[in-house]
Design a protein around this motif. Structure first.
Motif, mmCIF file in Angstrom:
data_model
loop_
_atom_site.group_PDB
_atom_site.id
_atom_site.type_symbol
_atom_site.label_atom_id
_atom_site.label_comp_id
_atom_site.label_asym_id
_atom_site.label_seq_id
_atom_site.Cartn_x
_atom_site.Cartn_y
_atom_site.Cartn_z
ATOM 1 N N VAL A 1 1.973 10.030 -16.682
ATOM 2 C CA VAL A 1 1.554 8.686 -17.098
ATOM 3 C C VAL A 1 0.050 8.652 -17.343
ATOM 4 O O VAL A 1 -0.418 8.132 -18.348
ATOM 5 N N THR A 2 -0.731 9.226 -16.430
ATOM 6 C CA THR A 2 -2.192 9.144 -16.511
ATOM 7 C C THR A 2 -2.813 10.241 -17.353
ATOM 8 O O THR A 2 -3.983 10.147 -17.723
ATOM 9 N N ARG B 1 -2.890 -9.770 -10.144
ATOM 10 C CA ARG B 1 -2.953 -8.683 -9.181
ATOM 11 C C ARG B 1 -4.120 -7.758 -9.484
ATOM 12 O O ARG B 1 -4.521 -7.595 -10.637
ATOM 13 N N LEU B 2 -4.613 -7.153 -8.422
ATOM 14 C CA LEU B 2 -5.684 -6.184 -8.497
ATOM 15 C C LEU B 2 -5.147 -4.912 -7.847
ATOM 16 O O LEU B 2 -4.728 -4.937 -6.692
ATOM 17 N N GLU B 3 -5.114 -3.806 -8.607
ATOM 18 C CA GLU B 3 -4.651 -2.539 -8.055
ATOM 19 C C GLU B 3 -5.865 -1.700 -7.697
ATOM 20 O O GLU B 3 -6.645 -1.307 -8.558
ATOM 21 N N LEU B 4 -6.023 -1.439 -6.416
ATOM 22 C CA LEU B 4 -7.118 -0.601 -5.922
ATOM 23 C C LEU B 4 -6.575 0.809 -5.750
ATOM 24 O O LEU B 4 -5.515 0.999 -5.152
ATOM 25 N N SER B 5 -7.287 1.794 -6.286
ATOM 26 C CA SER B 5 -6.824 3.183 -6.241
ATOM 27 C C SER B 5 -7.903 4.082 -5.654
ATOM 28 O O SER B 5 -9.072 3.961 -6.003
ATOM 29 N N ARG B 6 -7.477 4.988 -4.787
ATOM 30 C CA ARG B 6 -8.362 6.031 -4.248
ATOM 31 C C ARG B 6 -7.742 7.376 -4.612
ATOM 32 O O ARG B 6 -6.696 7.747 -4.072
ATOM 33 N N PHE B 7 -8.391 8.088 -5.540
ATOM 34 C CA PHE B 7 -7.865 9.375 -5.990
ATOM 35 C C PHE B 7 -8.209 10.457 -4.977
ATOM 36 O O PHE B 7 -9.375 10.692 -4.668
ATOM 37 N N LEU B 8 -7.167 11.109 -4.464
ATOM 38 C CA LEU B 8 -7.351 12.249 -3.571
ATOM 39 C C LEU B 8 -7.433 13.525 -4.410
ATOM 40 O O LEU B 8 -8.283 14.368 -4.184
ATOM 41 N N ARG C 1 0.865 -1.179 0.000
ATOM 42 C CA ARG C 1 0.000 0.000 0.000
ATOM 43 C C ARG C 1 0.898 1.225 0.000
ATOM 44 O O ARG C 1 1.900 1.254 0.716
ATOM 45 N N ALA C 2 0.546 2.229 -0.815
ATOM 46 C CA ALA C 2 1.392 3.419 -0.916
ATOM 47 C C ALA C 2 0.576 4.583 -1.448
ATOM 48 O O ALA C 2 -0.524 4.410 -1.956
ATOM 49 N N THR C 3 1.172 5.765 -1.345
ATOM 50 C CA THR C 3 0.624 6.962 -1.980
ATOM 51 C C THR C 3 1.508 7.296 -3.170
ATOM 52 O O THR C 3 2.735 7.338 -3.045
ATOM 53 N N VAL C 4 0.866 7.487 -4.309
ATOM 54 C CA VAL C 4 1.582 7.825 -5.537
ATOM 55 C C VAL C 4 1.240 9.260 -5.877
ATOM 56 O O VAL C 4 0.062 9.613 -5.968
ATOM 57 N N GLU C 5 2.267 10.072 -6.051
ATOM 58 C CA GLU C 5 2.027 11.465 -6.391
ATOM 59 C C GLU C 5 3.228 12.034 -7.106
ATOM 60 O O GLU C 5 4.279 11.407 -7.161
ATOM 61 N N GLN D 1 -1.422 14.850 -9.463
ATOM 62 C CA GLN D 1 -2.344 13.906 -8.840
ATOM 63 C C GLN D 1 -1.747 13.342 -7.567
ATOM 64 O O GLN D 1 -0.532 13.342 -7.376
ATOM 65 N N ARG D 2 -2.625 12.883 -6.719
ATOM 66 C CA ARG D 2 -2.240 12.202 -5.475
ATOM 67 C C ARG D 2 -3.218 11.051 -5.306
ATOM 68 O O ARG D 2 -4.433 11.265 -5.223
ATOM 69 N N VAL D 3 -2.689 9.825 -5.283
ATOM 70 C CA VAL D 3 -3.515 8.624 -5.290
ATOM 71 C C VAL D 3 -3.005 7.637 -4.252
ATOM 72 O O VAL D 3 -1.804 7.344 -4.216
ATOM 73 N N GLU D 4 -3.905 7.140 -3.416
ATOM 74 C CA GLU D 4 -3.565 6.038 -2.522
ATOM 75 C C GLU D 4 -3.838 4.747 -3.287
ATOM 76 O O GLU D 4 -4.906 4.605 -3.878
#
Length: 146
Positions: free
Chosen positions: A44-45, A65-72, A33-37, A50-53
């Motif tokens: 890329v997107t 694999r299943l990548e679950l993303s929560r866009f902040l 689990r991580a935050t991507v920003e 952007q800031r995404v958990e």
């Protein structure tokens, strides 16, 4: 050049914790689990800043694999969670389970709802669709005679 593998399927959710809990109950394992920003992620997107958990879930065999993303930021702009089974575009993820009835019993406790009914296809599979967390459409398949 040859395709090597499918790396993952991505699903955007509002509640990362609820989605992790649901998919853990289904049998996937939280791999990380991580935050991507940052500027690189937005390139890329195509979303700019952007800031995404994210949470990466892996199947028991380690191959999917299943990548679950929560866009902040930016916030999600469309909602396809309640699309019917015949909607165009990416729609669902199908998982093979060893006992569809037992799996449904466990997932009902996490809020899953059966879309239609559990059916048998010839002597090969028992199949169904469920709505999981936030209305996500998920297929379940049980191989028969294995």
């Amino acid at each position: 050049m040859t395709l090597i593998r499918m790396d993952n399927v991505g699903i955007v959710v509002e509640s990362l914790d609820s989605a992790i809990s649901f998919f853990t109950e289904l049998g996937l394992k939280l791999e990380g689990r991580a935050t991507v920003e940052g500027e690189w992620a937005g390139r890329v997107t195509g979303l700019g800043s952007q800031r995404v958990e994210i949470a990466m879930m892996v199947t028991p065999d380690g191959h999917s694999r299943l990548e679950l993303s929560r866009f902040l930021t930016p916030p999600p702009v469309a909602d396809h969670r309640n699309a019917p089974v015949n909607a165009l575009g990416y729609l669902r993820v199908m998982f093979t389970v060893d006992d569809i009835d037992e799996t449904l019993t466990r997932l009902y406790k996490r809020g899953a709802q059966l879309v239609g009914e559990v059916v048998q296809y010839e002597e090969s599979y028992r199949l169904c669709y469920i709505r999981g967390p936030e209305g996500l459409l998920i297929g379940l398949a049980q191989e028969l005679g294995v």
